[in-house]
Design an enzyme around this catalytic site. Structure first.
Site, mmCIF file in Angstrom:
data_model
loop_
_atom_site.group_PDB
_atom_site.id
_atom_site.type_symbol
_atom_site.label_atom_id
_atom_site.label_comp_id
_atom_site.label_asym_id
_atom_site.label_seq_id
_atom_site.Cartn_x
_atom_site.Cartn_y
_atom_site.Cartn_z
ATOM 1 C CG ASN A 1 -8.686 4.554 4.520
ATOM 2 O OD1 ASN A 1 -8.011 4.100 3.599
ATOM 3 N ND2 ASN A 1 -9.295 3.779 5.394
ATOM 4 C CG ASP B 1 -1.854 0.471 -3.370
ATOM 5 O OD1 ASP B 1 -2.696 -0.399 -3.094
ATOM 6 O OD2 ASP B 1 -1.866 1.608 -2.847
ATOM 7 C CG HIS C 1 -2.309 0.425 0.993
ATOM 8 N ND1 HIS C 1 -2.919 0.441 -0.242
ATOM 9 C CD2 HIS C 1 -3.255 0.879 1.863
ATOM 10 C CE1 HIS C 1 -4.161 0.878 -0.121
ATOM 11 N NE2 HIS C 1 -4.384 1.150 1.144
ATOM 12 C CG ASN D 1 -10.941 2.938 1.283
ATOM 13 O OD1 ASN D 1 -11.993 3.009 0.664
ATOM 14 N ND2 ASN D 1 -10.686 1.938 2.116
#
Length: 187
Positions: free
Chosen positions: A66, A91, A19, A112
């Site tokens: 997020n 990613d 991530h 997100n």
């Protein structure tokens, strides 16, 4: 002025995870351009770089993935950066590990960090470099997969993807993003 944003999560436990590929690309640019990310403001860590093509800001939002838009929007407002002058690196589960896909617009696709950016920027139309991380193996939760470190088998593909991303960003400083897409999406 250009703004290059790498998405990721702050903290040691997230370093070198799938991530955080956006953060790794920003780190690679900062290293290549000898531009330490030593400015802290707008809930982010950034560097201002004076390049022959103009001024560039490298940004790693520190809001956690997020909430990335909470860092990006205030920085854009402060420096009066237009939406067409940003590139977001992040990613992508739908691309094979190490593959790049450049786009000028699109939905969040379940990401997100991109959802937060779309919400705060008020548009889906912004330049992006998606770096493939592949899908998790059967039975593994997506959240566990994206927060896990790359495997040894993935290292070479990821190193090449980071190098290609750095090249794509550098080319984008002097070419239209559509031309950069043509060059790098076929590679």
């Amino acid at each position: 002025m250009k703004l290059i944003i790498g998405l990721g999560n702050p903290g040691k436990q997230y370093e070198h995870t799938r991530h955080n590929i956006g953060f790794e690309c920003i780190d690679a640019l900062a290293k290549k351009w000898d531009a330490p990310l030593n400015q802290m403001k707008f809930n982010g860590m950034y560097a201002t770089v004076h390049r022959p093509e103009g001024k560039v800001i490298l940004l790693k939002p520190l809001t956690y993935m997020n909430l990335s838009g909470e860092s990006v929007r205030p920085l854009m407002d402060y420096f009066d950066i237009d939406i067409e002058d940003i590139i977001v690196i992040y990613d992508d589960l739908d691309l094979d590990t190490g593959k790049l896909r450049l786009r000028q617009k699109g939905s969040a696709g379940g990401h997100n960090g991109i959802k937060s950016l779309i919400q705060h920027l008020g548009t889906q139309e912004f330049n992006r470099i998606r770096v493939g991380i592949s899908r998790p193996p059967a039975g593994m939760k997506v959240a566990d997969y994206v927060l896990a470190k790359f495997t040894k088998e993935d290292d070479s593909a990821i190193d090449q993807a980071i190098d290609k991303t750095v090249s794509a960003v550098e080319v984008s400083l002097s070419k239209k993003f559509l031309d950069v897409m043509s060059e790098f999406n076929g590679a």
